[in-house]
Design a protein around this motif. Sequence first.
Motif, PDB file in Angstrom:
ATOM      1  N   GLY A  67      -3.546  18.362 -10.867  1.00 32.27           N
ATOM      2  CA  GLY A  67      -2.869  17.198 -10.642  1.00 32.27           C
ATOM      3  C   GLY A  67      -2.237  16.674 -11.495  1.00 32.27           C
ATOM      4  N   PHE A  68      -1.418  15.408 -11.286  1.00 34.49           N
ATOM      5  CA  PHE A  68      -0.455  14.794 -12.129  1.00 34.49           C
ATOM      6  C   PHE A  68      -1.445  13.921 -13.244  1.00 34.49           C
ATOM      7  CE2 PHE A  68       2.357  11.126 -13.302  1.00 34.49           C
ATOM      8  CZ  PHE A  68       3.136  11.765 -13.795  1.00 34.49           C
ATOM      9  N   GLY A  69      -2.601  13.439 -12.931  1.00 31.00           N
ATOM     10  CA  GLY A  69      -3.447  12.535 -13.919  1.00 31.00           C
ATOM     11  C   GLY A  69      -3.477  13.017 -15.486  1.00 31.00           C
ATOM     12  N   PRO A  70      -3.971  14.412 -15.478  1.00 32.07           N
ATOM     13  CA  PRO A  70      -3.928  14.882 -16.856  1.00 32.07           C
ATOM     14  C   PRO A  70      -2.576  14.995 -17.451  1.00 32.07           C
ATOM     15  CG  PRO A  70      -5.447  16.163 -15.184  1.00 32.07           C
ATOM     16  CD  PRO A  70      -4.442  15.072 -14.195  1.00 32.07           C
ATOM     17  N   THR A  71      -1.442  15.122 -16.907  1.00 36.03           N
ATOM     18  CA  THR A  71      -0.457  15.025 -17.314  1.00 36.03           C
ATOM     19  C   THR A  71      -0.108  13.720 -18.165  1.00 36.03           C
ATOM     20  OG1 THR A  71       0.535  16.527 -15.681  1.00 36.03           O
ATOM     21  CG2 THR A  71       2.243  15.370 -17.078  1.00 36.03           C
ATOM     22  N   ILE A  72      -0.448  12.511 -17.540  1.00 45.77           N
ATOM     23  CA  ILE A  72      -0.112  11.298 -17.924  1.00 45.77           C
ATOM     24  C   ILE A  72      -1.174  11.491 -19.295  1.00 45.77           C
ATOM     25  CG2 ILE A  72      -0.457   8.927 -17.557  1.00 45.77           C
ATOM     26  CD1 ILE A  72      -0.231   9.239 -14.899  1.00 45.77           C
ATOM     27  N   ARG A  73      -2.376  11.635 -19.248  1.00 43.48           N
ATOM     28  CA  ARG A  73      -3.281  11.699 -20.527  1.00 43.48           C
ATOM     29  C   ARG A  73      -2.494  12.497 -21.512  1.00 43.48           C
ATOM     30  NH1 ARG A  73      -7.859   9.976 -21.103  1.00 43.48           N
ATOM     31  NH2 ARG A  73      -8.445   9.602 -18.785  1.00 43.48           N
ATOM     32  N   ALA A  74      -1.932  13.646 -21.173  1.00 41.78           N
ATOM     33  CA  ALA A  74      -1.315  14.483 -22.273  1.00 41.78           C
ATOM     34  C   ALA A  74       0.067  13.956 -22.747  1.00 41.78           C
ATOM     35  CB  ALA A  74      -0.949  16.063 -21.725  1.00 41.78           C
ATOM     36  N   ILE A  75       0.797  13.217 -22.007  1.00 44.14           N
ATOM     37  CA  ILE A  75       2.044  12.457 -22.538  1.00 44.14           C
ATOM     38  C   ILE A  75       1.487  11.237 -23.377  1.00 44.14           C
ATOM     39  CG2 ILE A  75       4.094  11.254 -21.791  1.00 44.14           C
ATOM     40  CD1 ILE A  75       3.983  12.854 -19.307  1.00 44.14           C
ATOM     41  N   ASN A  76       0.738  10.504 -22.809  1.00 43.39           N
ATOM     42  CA  ASN A  76       0.279   9.108 -23.624  1.00 43.39           C
ATOM     43  C   ASN A  76      -0.891   8.697 -23.213  1.00 43.39           C
ATOM     44  OD1 ASN A  76       0.328   7.095 -25.099  1.00 43.39           O
ATOM     45  ND2 ASN A  76       2.004   6.055 -24.637  1.00 43.39           N
ATOM     46  N   GLY A  77      -2.058   9.412 -23.920  1.00 48.57           N
ATOM     47  CA  GLY A  77      -3.611   9.014 -23.406  1.00 48.57           C
ATOM     48  C   GLY A  77      -3.797   7.718 -23.719  1.00 48.57           C
ATOM     49  N   MET A  78      -3.112   6.934 -24.498  1.00 44.88           N
ATOM     50  CA  MET A  78      -3.384   5.263 -24.702  1.00 44.88           C
ATOM     51  C   MET A  78      -3.116   4.620 -23.325  1.00 44.88           C
ATOM     52  SD  MET A  78      -1.582   4.742 -28.696  1.00 44.88           S
ATOM     53  CE  MET A  78      -0.017   4.966 -27.997  1.00 44.88           C
ATOM     54  N   GLU A  79      -2.472   5.241 -22.570  1.00 48.65           N
ATOM     55  CA  GLU A  79      -2.230   4.512 -21.413  1.00 48.65           C
ATOM     56  C   GLU A  79      -3.400   4.280 -20.341  1.00 48.65           C
ATOM     57  OE1 GLU A  79       1.299   6.076 -19.503  1.00 48.65           O
ATOM     58  OE2 GLU A  79       2.684   5.068 -21.203  1.00 48.65           O
ATOM     59  N   CYS A  80      -4.327   5.592 -20.630  1.00 52.14           N
ATOM     60  CA  CYS A  80      -5.272   5.967 -19.835  1.00 52.14           C
ATOM     61  C   CYS A  80      -6.392   4.960 -20.114  1.00 52.14           C
ATOM     62  CB  CYS A  80      -5.548   7.295 -19.779  1.00 52.14           C
ATOM     63  SG  CYS A  80      -4.155   8.393 -19.159  1.00 52.14           S
ATOM     64  N   ASN A  81      -7.486   5.066 -19.490  1.00 50.93           N
ATOM     65  CA  ASN A  81      -8.842   4.484 -19.657  1.00 50.93           C
ATOM     66  C   ASN A  81      -8.590   2.771 -19.744  1.00 50.93           C
ATOM     67  OD1 ASN A  81     -10.294   6.555 -19.468  1.00 50.93           O
ATOM     68  ND2 ASN A  81      -9.687   7.102 -21.652  1.00 50.93           N
ATOM     69  N   GLY A  82      -7.615   2.241 -19.188  1.00 53.97           N
ATOM     70  CA  GLY A  82      -7.449   0.797 -19.161  1.00 53.97           C
ATOM     71  C   GLY A  82      -6.264   0.304 -20.296  1.00 53.97           C
ATOM     72  N   GLY A  83      -5.667   1.295 -20.871  1.00 56.99           N
ATOM     73  CA  GLY A  83      -4.894   1.090 -22.218  1.00 56.99           C
ATOM     74  C   GLY A  83      -3.495   0.314 -21.662  1.00 56.99           C
ATOM     75  N   ASN A  84      -2.935   0.619 -20.426  1.00 60.66           N
ATOM     76  CA  ASN A  84      -1.835   0.296 -19.931  1.00 60.66           C
ATOM     77  C   ASN A  84      -1.821   0.586 -18.536  1.00 60.66           C
ATOM     78  OD1 ASN A  84       0.642  -0.734 -19.352  1.00 60.66           O
ATOM     79  ND2 ASN A  84       1.302  -0.007 -21.307  1.00 60.66           N
ATOM     80  N   SER A  85      -2.430   0.098 -17.713  1.00 61.27           N
ATOM     81  CA  SER A  85      -2.470   0.638 -16.457  1.00 61.27           C
ATOM     82  C   SER A  85      -1.073   0.312 -15.671  1.00 61.27           C
ATOM     83  CB  SER A  85      -3.342  -0.285 -15.584  1.00 61.27           C
ATOM     84  OG  SER A  85      -3.138  -1.888 -15.660  1.00 61.27           O
ATOM     85  N   GLY A  86      -0.323  -0.705 -16.149  1.00 57.48           N
ATOM     86  CA  GLY A  86       1.200  -0.854 -15.503  1.00 57.48           C
ATOM     87  C   GLY A  86       2.034   0.331 -15.843  1.00 57.48           C
ATOM     88  N   ALA A  87       1.722   0.779 -16.888  1.00 57.51           N
ATOM     89  CA  ALA A  87       2.696   2.238 -17.454  1.00 57.51           C
ATOM     90  C   ALA A  87       2.213   3.368 -16.505  1.00 57.51           C
ATOM     91  CB  ALA A  87       2.409   2.471 -18.917  1.00 57.51           C
TER      92      ALA A  87
END
Length: 112
Positions: A67-87
């Motif tokens: 799915g798309f979730g791992p793509t977000i992590r690959a693009i900018n992992g800092m946003e994941c795990n509460g790093g920037n939920s808005g992004a």
Amino acid sequence: MCSWKKYHDRRLIQLSWNYNYGPAGRSIGFDGLNASETVSNNAVISFKTALWFWMNNVHSIITSNQGFGPTIRAINGMECNGGNSGAVQARIKYFRAHCKELGVRPRNSLSC
């Protein structure tokens, strides 16, 4: 390298920092370090840059059933795990919009 240049997210997929703009520009055929704004100003370059980033930084680490979730992590992992939920939510919103435009239904697992 020009110290005044801003290497930030533009258009279809995040491409930031000079260590991405330089190689993308060399590969695609534009001056990524000194004319990074080309990605914003030229739709063809923007699309090619998105494909370049995907093929060089994302494609090889994503499996077809994730799915798309791992793509977000690959693009900018800092946003994941509460790093920037808005992004993260903004990326999901744009992804859904692009899927709708293309007539494709996104899979589950949209968030990282």
